[in-house]
Design an enzyme around this catalytic site. Sequence first.
Site, PDB file in Angstrom:
ATOM      1  CG  ASP A  60      39.422  37.533 108.575  1.00 61.74           C
ATOM      2  OD1 ASP A  60      39.570  37.345 109.802  1.00 61.74           O
ATOM      3  OD2 ASP A  60      39.012  36.637 107.803  1.00 61.74           O
ATOM      4  CB  VAL A  61      42.238  39.709 113.468  1.00 58.75           C
ATOM      5  CG1 VAL A  61      42.036  41.211 113.534  1.00 58.75           C
ATOM      6  CG2 VAL A  61      41.087  38.953 114.119  1.00 58.75           C
ATOM      7  CE1 TYR A 153      35.709  37.432 124.818  1.00 56.06           C
ATOM      8  CE2 TYR A 153      35.897  37.343 127.208  1.00 56.06           C
ATOM      9  CZ  TYR A 153      35.921  38.068 126.035  1.00 56.06           C
ATOM     10  OH  TYR A 153      36.154  39.414 126.068  1.00 56.06           O
ATOM     11  CE  LYS A 157      39.277  38.337 125.013  1.00 55.92           C
ATOM     12  NZ  LYS A 157      39.800  39.307 124.017  1.00 55.92           N
ATOM     13  CB  THR A 188      30.677  48.227 124.279  1.00 51.74           C
ATOM     14  OG1 THR A 188      30.967  46.843 124.577  1.00 51.74           O
ATOM     15  CG2 THR A 188      31.741  49.127 124.897  1.00 51.74           C
TER      16      THR A 188
END
Length: 259
Positions: A60-61, A153, A157, A188
């Site tokens: 779990d980052v 998001y 980034k 993906t």
Amino acid sequence: MSRFDNQTVLVTGGAGGQGSSHVRAFHAEGANVVIGGIDTQRGTALADELGPRALFTRLDVTDESSWSAAVLAAESAFGALNVLVNNAGVQNPPATIENTDQATWARILDVNLTGIFLGIKIATPALRRAAGGAIVNVASIMGLGGTAHYAPYVASKWAVRGLTRTAALELGRDRIRVNTIHPGVISTPFIHEPAAGATAAIADFYSPEPFAVPRLGEPADVTRLLLFLTSSDASFVTGSEYVVDGGLLLGPALPAEAA
């Protein structure tokens, strides 16, 4: 001799669409691969498929202790850690800033930014013990411009860029290089399937027709650049940003009949 013989590579989000491409390519180039992620079933299946030089570790980052356990697992299994690929990431359901709740904001930054911060923090001593290595942070072309309805998001980034440059400055004298890849629209599940709580996928908003290279990207397009950046061929490259987007950020290409 392959480029990554006797090296160990940890890839977060390693069982996902891009992550599994990276893992398979590093393994094919001779590396020991550590597949980090929260999907135990897919991660274990990939490790079993690849065989003895592959290991899945639940990671779990967002949790520092989980990172410590993953790095320990890599060193215990293979003796060293040479490369970290911070690939894990999540997207927010599309919404204006006005309609984005704080819990969503916090969750996206926790995974996409704090997760990378913790990875660099915890992996650095191991990379130093290995006499140097490479870190690549996978960001996004959304970290190079604004995108309506994806504020969490986009913010995460953009922040990865500054974090990468700072880490490159701090770690260069330890022979640890830190770079960033900014993928565009890569084919993906991440872009073809809606984020949790969303009804539309990112791919619904993009047509590759105007791109200079008029197709969606494939995971291998990112993987090939990643292999270069983490290899000895890129030994003089650090703190840099690389875009893999088929020319999306260039603006629309003229149709053939207008040329």
